[in-house]
Design a protein around this motif. Structure first.
Motif, PDB file in Angstrom:
ATOM      1  N   ALA A 132       0.845  -1.203   0.000  1.00 55.83           N
ATOM      2  CA  ALA A 132       0.000   0.000   0.000  1.00 55.83           C
ATOM      3  C   ALA A 132       0.881   1.253   0.000  1.00 55.83           C
ATOM      4  N   ARG A 133       1.998   1.172   0.705  1.00 61.97           N
ATOM      5  CA  ARG A 133       2.937   2.296   0.750  1.00 61.97           C
ATOM      6  C   ARG A 133       3.479   2.580  -0.649  1.00 61.97           C
ATOM      7  N   VAL A 134       3.818   1.516  -1.377  1.00 62.83           N
ATOM      8  CA  VAL A 134       4.339   1.683  -2.737  1.00 62.83           C
ATOM      9  C   VAL A 134       3.285   2.373  -3.612  1.00 62.83           C
ATOM     10  N   LEU A 135       2.066   1.884  -3.525  1.00 65.00           N
ATOM     11  CA  LEU A 135       0.988   2.482  -4.333  1.00 65.00           C
ATOM     12  C   LEU A 135       0.735   3.938  -3.927  1.00 65.00           C
ATOM     13  N   THR A 139      -9.462  -9.918  -5.646  1.00 69.53           N
ATOM     14  CA  THR A 139      -9.043 -11.135  -4.961  1.00 69.53           C
ATOM     15  C   THR A 139      -8.886 -10.810  -3.473  1.00 69.53           C
ATOM     16  N   ASP A 140      -8.580 -11.824  -2.664  1.00 67.80           N
ATOM     17  CA  ASP A 140      -8.330 -11.550  -1.237  1.00 67.80           C
ATOM     18  C   ASP A 140      -7.275 -10.460  -1.093  1.00 67.80           C
ATOM     19  N   ARG A 141      -6.172 -10.625  -1.841  1.00 66.81           N
ATOM     20  CA  ARG A 141      -5.079  -9.660  -1.733  1.00 66.81           C
ATOM     21  C   ARG A 141      -5.420  -8.304  -2.333  1.00 66.81           C
ATOM     22  N   GLY A 142      -6.123  -8.316  -3.463  1.00 63.77           N
ATOM     23  CA  GLY A 142      -6.483  -7.059  -4.115  1.00 63.77           C
ATOM     24  C   GLY A 142      -7.405  -6.228  -3.220  1.00 63.77           C
ATOM     25  N   ASN A 143      -8.419  -6.884  -2.657  1.00 64.98           N
ATOM     26  CA  ASN A 143      -9.334  -6.166  -1.765  1.00 64.98           C
ATOM     27  C   ASN A 143      -8.610  -5.675  -0.516  1.00 64.98           C
ATOM     28  N   GLU A 144      -7.715  -6.527  -0.011  1.00 59.91           N
ATOM     29  CA  GLU A 144      -6.982  -6.157   1.196  1.00 59.91           C
ATOM     30  C   GLU A 144      -6.066  -4.966   0.947  1.00 59.91           C
ATOM     31  N   LEU A 145      -5.319  -5.043  -0.151  1.00 54.59           N
ATOM     32  CA  LEU A 145      -4.366  -3.972  -0.468  1.00 54.59           C
ATOM     33  C   LEU A 145      -5.075  -2.638  -0.644  1.00 54.59           C
ATOM     34  N   LEU A 146      -6.167  -2.629  -1.431  1.00 50.81           N
ATOM     35  CA  LEU A 146      -6.835  -1.356  -1.656  1.00 50.81           C
ATOM     36  C   LEU A 146      -7.520  -0.836  -0.396  1.00 50.81           C
ATOM     37  N   ALA A 147      -7.905  -1.738   0.503  1.00 52.98           N
ATOM     38  CA  ALA A 147      -8.444  -1.292   1.795  1.00 52.98           C
ATOM     39  C   ALA A 147      -7.347  -0.568   2.591  1.00 52.98           C
ATOM     40  N   TYR A 148      -6.132  -1.130   2.590  1.00 54.36           N
ATOM     41  CA  TYR A 148      -5.010  -0.468   3.262  1.00 54.36           C
ATOM     42  C   TYR A 148      -4.736   0.899   2.642  1.00 54.36           C
ATOM     43  N   ALA A 188      -6.793   2.784   0.870  1.00 51.37           N
ATOM     44  CA  ALA A 188      -7.902   3.702   1.139  1.00 51.37           C
ATOM     45  C   ALA A 188      -7.818   4.227   2.573  1.00 51.37           C
ATOM     46  N   ALA A 189      -7.482   3.340   3.510  1.00 52.13           N
ATOM     47  CA  ALA A 189      -7.396   3.747   4.912  1.00 52.13           C
ATOM     48  C   ALA A 189      -6.243   4.732   5.096  1.00 52.13           C
ATOM     49  N   ARG A 190      -5.100   4.420   4.471  1.00 50.39           N
ATOM     50  CA  ARG A 190      -3.916   5.272   4.598  1.00 50.39           C
ATOM     51  C   ARG A 190      -4.166   6.664   4.040  1.00 50.39           C
ATOM     52  N   ARG A 231      -9.584  -0.463   8.033  1.00 52.75           N
ATOM     53  CA  ARG A 231      -9.659   0.968   8.359  1.00 52.75           C
ATOM     54  C   ARG A 231      -9.544   1.195   9.871  1.00 52.75           C
ATOM     55  N   VAL A 232     -10.187   0.337  10.647  1.00 53.74           N
ATOM     56  CA  VAL A 232     -10.103   0.469  12.107  1.00 53.74           C
ATOM     57  C   VAL A 232      -8.648   0.254  12.545  1.00 53.74           C
ATOM     58  N   ALA A 233      -8.004  -0.763  11.999  1.00 53.95           N
ATOM     59  CA  ALA A 233      -6.615  -1.058  12.360  1.00 53.95           C
ATOM     60  C   ALA A 233      -5.699   0.118  12.031  1.00 53.95           C
ATOM     61  N   GLN A 234      -5.855   0.675  10.850  1.00 60.06           N
ATOM     62  CA  GLN A 234      -4.995   1.791  10.451  1.00 60.06           C
ATOM     63  C   GLN A 234      -5.211   3.006  11.348  1.00 60.06           C
ATOM     64  N   ALA A 235      -6.473   3.252  11.708  1.00 63.16           N
ATOM     65  CA  ALA A 235      -6.762   4.405  12.567  1.00 63.16           C
ATOM     66  C   ALA A 235      -6.160   4.212  13.960  1.00 63.16           C
TER      67      ALA A 235
END
Lengths: 324, 250
Positions: free
Chosen positions: A77-80, A97-106, A108-110, B130-134
């Motif tokens: 996620a940092r790289v992106l 995919t599991d990883r694709g959804n996970e990565l974009l969640a990271y 988006a959160a970041r 999102r909760v974890a990152q926050a």
């Protein structure tokens, strides 16, 4: 610019990547933007660049960072995030995919952005809207994505891959500048399980069993049939919850999503939870003794009958056919 | 050990989904409510961890007043305490949901926060992350095995085709689980009785601005033509064989 994140496992990719690239390329054409791709994974992923060009990618970034060979979602996620900062793309997408959804969640959160997962269609314009899967795909949602850049993941098995070569093509190195703390979560190793023939995800034929199979023993004839057809065996939630099959064999919203040439569903009534797991099958044959089973309304072929009689007879017939 | 598990009240769908006339919601007039299978397993995992390690488990839900039913169900299975972040029942996007959860638990001292991998209805796959990152905590998603190695260390495993991926993590952490991690228990009669006396804290969270805005729902195209019936019972076998040949799988 439209950036597609490419998920590779030791330099190999699945169809999900080509599906995502196909959506990315169409979006790039609609928005009159170049299509770019980030290969952040293992250095051996660089062997994929020719194929990326075939799918319309005109710019590829490689990190070549050994540390990214083992999955580390926060680092990826940092790289992106850095790439977004540098290139200011309008859209960043990955396969759902599991990883694709996970990565974009990271990601988006970041960056505190919105993220639309499992999109089947994207409608760019002043009002950027998407169509996305709900209830595992039994309903569709129209949604507006407000933040910039747009982050989305592409639903699996919905849009077929369609190559269309790029006119120009360049490969660049992208220096990830990662720190220790970016690897706070990283896969330490992979434990391989005993190989049991073709996997559900890759099988051309899947034979599935549900409540009608009755018990673990009942799956034997389904296994025979799958073996004869070079396929894999799966089960409904009833079959896995009752311990007739391991949970990894579950086909459905909370299990595997399959996309074989043919899915033979035996003794499965057709609850939504199950049906959404096999929507990607090209053909579905339903065998059920209850003519009112809702699955018949969503199948291509149907047989009303007791699977415990029909399957053994079918196995017998196929053996005869082959002269065994 | 202090464990929090987050759940979402969703309709328990059968073989058909019907929409309301305005296409905004699922028509739930003939439906019961539940939580997703992933979340049932998250609740079970929280109870098992506390049974094994000591401490206490709390269940949290963001949703309408009626979501108290799903909290009560978790309490009946063995969770000690409930938190209901009560809304007017409208849609909350993942960012707003995560923000509300974080502000509700800021003053608590949880070691582990469990989620289902994705909700059954919206399927956004992101509230846990999102909760974890926050909170600045590590997070592992899609977990189908969780082993506690000490008060500070855990090992999470994800099942992938061909095997298991191992993720060591340091607590406090967020883990999103998938069905298959355990077999959820049913509440006992005694559990149901004691649950009535357990505390549910009710809070009214502030809704932050949505970044993903639902415009409406629709049914997907069926995509399959008329079904071809191949016959009844074993008499259908020759037609099945013919169909398999036609499809090129035999």
């Amino acid at each position: 610019m439209i950036v597609v994140w490419i998920e590779d496992q030791g330099g190999k990719v699945t169809d999900a990547v080509w599906e995502a690239l196909t959506m990315g390329r169409r979006l790039a054409q609609q928005m009159d933007q170049p299509l770019a791709a980030l290969l952040a994974g293992a250095p051996e992923a660089s062997g994929l660049t020719d194929q990326l060009k075939e799918y319309g990618v005109s710019r590829v970034w490689l990190t070549g960072d050994e540390r990214l060979a083992r999955w580390a979602p926060q680092a990826q996620a940092r790289v992106l995030a850095r790439l977004i900062e540098q290139e200011r793309p309008q859209v960043v997408l990955a396969a759902a995919t599991d990883r694709g959804n996970e990565l974009l969640a990271y990601l988006a959160a970041r960056l505190q952005l919105g993220l639309a997962t499992n999109c089947t269609e994207v409608h760019p314009g002043d009002d950027f809207t998407v169509t996305r899967l709900r209830w595992g795909g039994s309903l569709l949602e129209e949604a507006r994505l407000l933040s910039e850049p747009k982050l989305l993941t592409v639903a699996l098995h919905v849009n077929a891959p369609e190559p269309q070569p790029a006119e120009s093509f360049q490969i660049e190195q992208f220096v990830a500048q990662l720190e220790e703390r970016d690897f706070i979560i990283q896969m330490s190793k992979m434990e391989e399980s005993a190989h049991e023939g073709v996997s559900l995800a890759e099988a051309k034929v899947v034979v599935g069993g549900g409540r009608g199979v009755g018990n673990a023993e009942g799956f034997k004839s389904l296994e025979e049939l799958a073996q004869l057809l070079g396929g894999a065996v799966g089960g409904s939630r009833v079959a896995t919850n009752n311990g007739w099959r391991p949970h990894a064999d579950q086909i459905g919203q909370t299990g595997a999503q399959i996309a074989p040439e043919l899915y033979i569903a035996c003794g499965i009534s057709g609850a939504i939870q199950h049906v959404v797991g096999c929507k990607g099958a090209k053909n579905i044959l339903v065998i059920n003794k209850d003519p009112e089973a809702p699955f018949f309304a969503r199948a291509d072929y149907g047989v009303v009958g007791d699977l415990r009689e029909v399957i053994p007879a079918l196995v017998e017939a196929i053996r005869r056919e082959r002269g065994d | 050990m202090q464990v929090l598990v987050c759940i979402k009240r969703v309709p328990d769908t059968g073989a058909r989904l019907e929409l309301t006339a305005d296409g905004q919601e699922l028509d739930t007039r003939n439906l019961e409510f539940t939580v997703s299978p992933h979340e049932e397993c998250a609740v079970e995992e929280a109870i098992r961890l506390v049974e094994a390690q000591g401490g206490s488990a709390t269940v949290l839900s963001l949703g309408p007043e009626a979501a108290g039913e799903q909290i009560r169900e978790a309490l009946a299975k063995g969770i000690e305490r409930g938190i209901l972040l009560e809304t007017d029942g409208g849609e909350w996007d993942p960012a707003a949901t995560a923000t509300a959860i974080v502000s509700a638990i800021e003053d608590e001292a949880f070691d582990l926060v469990l989620f289902g991998n994705e909700s059954a209805d919206a399927g956004n796959y992101q509230v846990g992350v999102r909760v974890a990152q926050a909170l600045g905590w590590p997070c592992v998603t899609s977990v189908k095995q969780l082993e506690l190695e000490s008060a500070e260390r855990a090992l999470a495993k994800r099942e992938v085709p061909g095997g298991w991926e191992l993720y060591p993590l340091t607590l406090p952490a967020v883990v999103t689980v998938k069905e298959g991690i355990n077999s959820p228990r049913h509440p006992s009669l005694r559990g149901i009785m004691t649950a009535k006396k357990k505390e549910i804290v009710r809070l009214k969270p502030e809704k932050s601005a949505a970044q993903l805005v639902k415009l409406g729902l629709k049914k997907p195209p069926e995509g399959r033509g008329q079904i071809q019936m191949l016959g009844e019972g074993t008499a259908a076998v020759p037609q099945i064989v013919a169909a398999l040949k036609e499809l090129g799988v035999l």
